[in-house]
Design an enzyme around this catalytic site. Structure first.
Site, PDB file in Angstrom:
ATOM      1  N   SER A   1      12.687  -1.741  34.885  1.00 38.90           N
ATOM      2  CA  SER A   1      11.409  -2.107  34.297  1.00 38.90           C
ATOM      3  C   SER A   1      10.951  -1.030  33.307  1.00 38.90           C
ATOM      4  O   SER A   1      11.663  -0.753  32.345  1.00 38.90           O
ATOM      5  CB  SER A   1      10.404  -2.346  35.412  1.00 38.90           C
TER       6      SER A   1
ATOM      7  N   ASP B   1      12.543 -13.566  36.273  1.00 42.95           N
ATOM      8  CA  ASP B   1      11.571 -12.479  36.046  1.00 42.95           C
ATOM      9  C   ASP B   1      10.493 -12.933  35.058  1.00 42.95           C
ATOM     10  O   ASP B   1      10.788 -13.263  33.917  1.00 42.95           O
ATOM     11  CB  ASP B   1      12.345 -11.270  35.484  1.00 42.95           C
TER      12      ASP B   1
ATOM     13  N   HIS C   1      11.473 -10.083  39.257  1.00 44.31           N
ATOM     14  CA  HIS C   1      11.445  -8.727  38.719  1.00 44.31           C
ATOM     15  C   HIS C   1      12.065  -7.640  39.623  1.00 44.31           C
ATOM     16  O   HIS C   1      12.838  -6.813  39.144  1.00 44.31           O
ATOM     17  CB  HIS C   1      10.005  -8.383  38.324  1.00 44.31           C
TER      18      HIS C   1
HETATM   19  C1  LIG Z   1       2.875  -3.150  35.552  1.00 38.68           C
HETATM   20  C2  LIG Z   1       4.315  -3.474  35.536  1.00 38.68           C
HETATM   21  O1  LIG Z   1       4.777  -4.292  36.301  1.00 38.68           O
HETATM   22  N1  LIG Z   1       5.054  -2.875  34.631  1.00 38.68           N
HETATM   23  C3  LIG Z   1       6.434  -3.157  34.520  1.00 38.68           C
HETATM   24  C4  LIG Z   1       6.870  -2.985  33.106  1.00 38.68           C
HETATM   25  C5  LIG Z   1       7.126  -2.222  35.455  1.00 38.68           C
HETATM   26  O2  LIG Z   1       7.604  -1.174  35.112  1.00 38.68           O
HETATM   27  N2  LIG Z   1       7.039  -2.573  36.741  1.00 38.68           N
HETATM   28  C6  LIG Z   1       7.266  -1.647  37.805  1.00 38.68           C
HETATM   29  C7  LIG Z   1       6.200  -1.745  38.818  1.00 38.68           C
HETATM   30  C8  LIG Z   1       8.571  -1.831  38.475  1.00 38.68           C
HETATM   31  O3  LIG Z   1       9.041  -0.867  39.085  1.00 38.68           O
HETATM   32  O4  LIG Z   1       9.122  -2.907  38.406  1.00 38.68           O
END
Ligand SMILES: CC(=O)N[C@@H](C)C(=O)N[C@@H](C)C(=O)O
Length: 818
Positions: free
Chosen positions: A672, A761, A793
């Site tokens: 992410s 995702d 995700h």
């Molecule tokens: C707020 C969020 O979900 N941001 C994403 C881009 C991200 O990095 N998510 C994190 C929480 C993760 O570890 O998946």
């Protein structure tokens, strides 16, 4: 199971793990124990699969590669060997929840645990109970039941306040009814089936979730999906039928009806969370009326039931009237604590709705309500810093409302600050509050102190908080580098779990003692662990060690807040075995997502497995992470792709300087926003990393903004404020998004990179990773892609998690020549 750019499954998981030991002409899939299926590669689906797999496992065109059959025998051997070791780590159970029951003969503990079931691709849930006995020499013993009991299929367990009843909720996997079971100490007392026309699944997501017994144990309030809304019906001629119904009818068909906003990632297909109360004697379910549909309800509890005063249902409510942005990991969604009167014996008609009171009108966020034991205070957590700034998670605060003893709620409530947001913590001092929730019953016997778990720099710690004075003291040992989480209270004693990157979770019992001036502290004893690992795992873990590195930051730019100038922290995990010629093991730079999240110093099966096969880790909590105060956290928005990248490079260079890393064997891994950093690093520092692995990475914010469930995140992290947000980004916005994204550095990338992508995702849609992959392929950079068609995700379903880390190990080994 993953797809490697094809429609054909490539792996077969067994209860023994994963075996692809084949010759060049035959692929052998090991099924349950002795059964082998040998697929000739001349059979077309398999052949096609192998062809595509090879194509994606290398750079450039795929035409000539088809002569090779997927993996060479050495690589296959490696997959087979690695899968066996990984399986031993994956088998380690987790402790998920705990409850303590007090009876005349002492306390009884119940632990909900889970373990990956690869074949079923689910976590197997089980319950282990034990008796806690306090010995005369002050030591504490747990006498465990001989075996755990399997609980798969149960979605939630909620013991009643007296501990005499247990509610078990079983959510359906289809359109069947939800089951509520009421158990007593020896048998099932009642079972109710709640049909979909009453409500859908009960929320057990840890966010909207709230399931609460009333004090006389006659009712349970809970949050469940509202009933399905009727859809338009058309008859066999296609004519619209008046009077929509929910029933299926031969000769007619249902249209889709109006689209409704959902709460994004992890909530796809979930209906609006709404409030219900079930009578546990009759099974009658009452939907609570009077709450506007614009409020998504969660975390319900009952107000104290003092004689003759009105009883309220108190809950957190998130506003989703205009636009619902993704809510998972996003504490910046405005929310409030509400109360609605519950009167059970009134005739229930629409005229009898009660007004809903917003108890936290004066601040932008209130969640996790808890009443003190004596009913005098209502305590809640606020993420107002996140809501007001726009950061998806930020330093929190804790507040108190004095609950009226006559049950009459005033027009406006006085909110008292108990813990305020900390901007710049002094060295070694409390850095502010970062909690995901509170225990159901967090109270000590003094009636005004509560126990909670929070991030404190890279550790999770347990704190005791005095609600009256606001004093915060550490209940977990202040000299421990492990992470600690409180699971339940046994009177004033704490049942906790601690772990570190090199030690599996262990249960600890903290006995409260008072010093000479009456100040409490906790004396901790080890409890014989219910988690038993294989000897192999124990021996691998025993040869690991970790330490914290304090890495000075390199860009002390003007205008940087004080708290953002301090060194960042990285956790360095390595083998304790001395190396020939003082050589270093290959290193993995491990980067968390968010970016406003943290990598805690706690056990991770996958990362322990990577350590056990010879990788050191540098887990970097760059500025912007939770646990270091608000100044450091808020220094990142507006500078993503720059400040965070510099922090990671500073940490890697620091590790090299300290002789902890060999510069020719450094890899990088992140998901992410951690994948954003991974792909940035291979672009901005193309000579630094020999291999990379990115899990659902953010590669191009310009293309993500139109399709993610959190477009506001793109604006906030790009500009550092909320003023730029629009549903219709301008060319200037898109240009900025592109400029701060990894895609803008693609021309420099040479690092072989593994991509792990989830097709479902909604946060970082798969197209983001694909675009970057295709651009790398176009340049001839070596890439390998695994696509998990049913994952969203986190990529955390058991098979996905397993296959991902197996491939990460083999990928890194290939370039680090282990
Ligand atoms: C707020 C969020 O979900 N941001 C994403 C881009 C991200 O990095 N998510 C994190 C929480 C993760 O570890 O998946």
């Amino acid at each position: 199971m993953a797809r490697i750019f094809s429609h054909y499954p490539i792996t077969c998981f067994t209860n023994l793990g994963f075996d692809l030991s084949s010759s060049h002409r035959h692929l052998r899939l090991l099924l349950f124990r002795p059964t082998f299926i040998t697929l000739s590669l001349t059979q077309s689906p398999c052949k096609a699969w192998i062809r595509r797999f090879v194509a994606m496992d290398s750079s450039g065109t795929d035409s000539a590669k088809e002569v090779h059959v997927g993996l060479d025998s050495t690589t296959e051997e490696e997959y087979a060997t690695q899968s066996k070791l990984l399986k031993e780590f994956i088998n380690i159970p987790s402790i998920d929840k705990a409850w303590i029951f007090n009876s005349g003969s002492g306390s009884q503990a119940m632990f909900a645990m889970s373990q990956a079931n690869l074949l079923a691709n689910k976590r197997k849930k089980f319950m282990l109970s034990g008796h806690i006995s306090k010995e005369s020499n002050q030591s504490v013993n747990f006498h465990w039941a001989p075996f755990p009991i399997e609980m798969t299929g149960a979605s939630a367990f909620i013991p009643s306040p007296s501990g005499l009843k247990l509610l078990v909720i079983r959510n359906p996997e289809n359109e069947s009814p939800t089951k509520f079971e009421i158990w007593n100490s020896s048998q099932l007392e009642k079972e109710f089936h709640i049909p979909q026309k009453v409500h859908g699944s009960v929320y057990v997501d840890g966010w909207f979730e709230g399931i609460s017994w009333n004090s006389d144990e006659t009712r349970v309030a809970y949050v469940a999906e509202e009933p399905s809304r009727p859809k338009p019906t058309f008859d066999h001629l296609g004519y619209y039928k008046k009077g929509n119904s929910l029933e299926k009818d031969i000769g007619s068909w249902k249209g889709e009806g109006d689209w409704e906003e959902e709460w994004g990632e992890a909530y796809a297909g979930k209906r609006q969370p709404a409030l219900f109360v079930i009578d546990v004697d009759s099974g009658e379910v009452e939907p609570i009326k009077g709450i506007p549909r614009s409020i998504s309800v969660g975390q319900v509890i009952w107000s104290p039931n003092s004689n003759g005063t009105a009883q309220y249902l108190v809950f957190a409510g998130w506003l989703g009237d205009k636009r619902k942005f993704g809510i998972k990991y996003c504490y910046n969604r405005p929310c409030a604590i509400y109360a609605i009167k519950f009167i059970s014996d009134e005739p229930k008609d629409d005229a009898n709705e009660f007004p809903i009171h917003n108890l936290t009108k004066s601040i932008s966020s209130g969640f996790c309500p808890r009443f003190s034991k004596d009913g005098k205070f209502l305590v809640f957590v606020s993420a107002k810093s996140a809501v007001d700034s726009g950061a998806h998670w930020a330093t929190e605060s804790l507040h108190r409302i004095d609950w009226p003893s006559d049950g009459k709620l005033p027009e406006s409530t006085n909110i008292v600050d108990v813990i305020q947001v900390v901007n710049c913590p002094d060295d070694g001092c409390f850095p502010g509050l970062y909690v995901t929730g509170l225990l159901c019953d967090p109270w000590l016997s003094d009636g005004h102190s509560l126990i909670l778990s929070t991030y404190w720099r890279s550790c999770r710690v347990i704190l005791s908080v005095n609600l009256l004075s606001g004093e915060v003291s550490r209940a977990s040992p202040s000299d421990s580098d492990d992470s600690w989480t409180a699971f339940a209270l046994d009177g004033d004693n704490i049942v906790a779990v601690s772990s570190s990157p090199v030690s599996v979770p262990e249960i600890k019992y903290g006995k409260k003692v008072l010093d000479s001036v009456g100040k409490p502290s906790w004396q901790w004893s080890n409890i014989q662990s219910p988690i038993r690992c294989s000897e192999k795992v124990m021996s691998e873990l025993s040869s690991l060690q970790f330490k914290f590195l304090k890495v000075p930051i390199i860009d002390v730019s003007e205008g940087l807040a004080e708290g953002a100038k301090k060194p960042i922290e990285a956790i360095y995990v390595s083998s304790s075995k001395s190396k020939e010629n003082g050589k270093c093991d290959p290193l993995i730079a491990v980067l968390h997502g968010g970016p406003h999240s943290v990598s805690p110093c706690s056990f991770s099966r996958n990362m322990a497995y990577l350590s056990s096969i010879g990788y050191s880790q540098l887990i970097v909590n760059y500025r912007g992470s939770l646990g270091y105060g608000e100044d450091a956290l808020q220094s990142l928005p507006g500078k993503v792709g720059s400040q965070d990248v510099k922090d990671v490079l500073a940490a890697v260079d620091y590790a090299i300087e300290m002789g902890l890393a060999d510069p020719s064997k450094i890899t990088v891994l992140g998901g992410s926003h951690g994948g954003f950093l991974t792909t940035h690093l291979i672009g901005q520092a193309p000579n630094k990393f020999v291999a990379a692995a990115a899990r659902n990475p953010v590669c191009n914010i310009a293309s993500m903004v139109g399709i993610t469930d959190i477009p506001d995140w793109c604006f906030f992290e790009a500009y550092g404020d909320q003023t730029h947000y629009t549903e219709a980004p301008s060319p200037e916005d898109l240009s900025r998004f592109h400029q701060i994204s990894p895609i803008s550095h693609i021309s420099k990338v040479k690092t072989p990179t593994l991509f792990l992508l989830g097709s479902q995702d909604l946060r970082v849609p798969i197209s983001n990773g694909f675009q970057y992959v295709r651009a790398l392929k176009e340049k001839g950079v070596e890439v390998k892609v695994l696509v998990f068609p049913n994952d969203n995700h986190p990529l955390d379903r058991p098979q996905t998690d397993y296959e991902s880390f197996l491939n990460i190990a083999v990928w890194f080994n290939k370039y680090c020549k282990l």
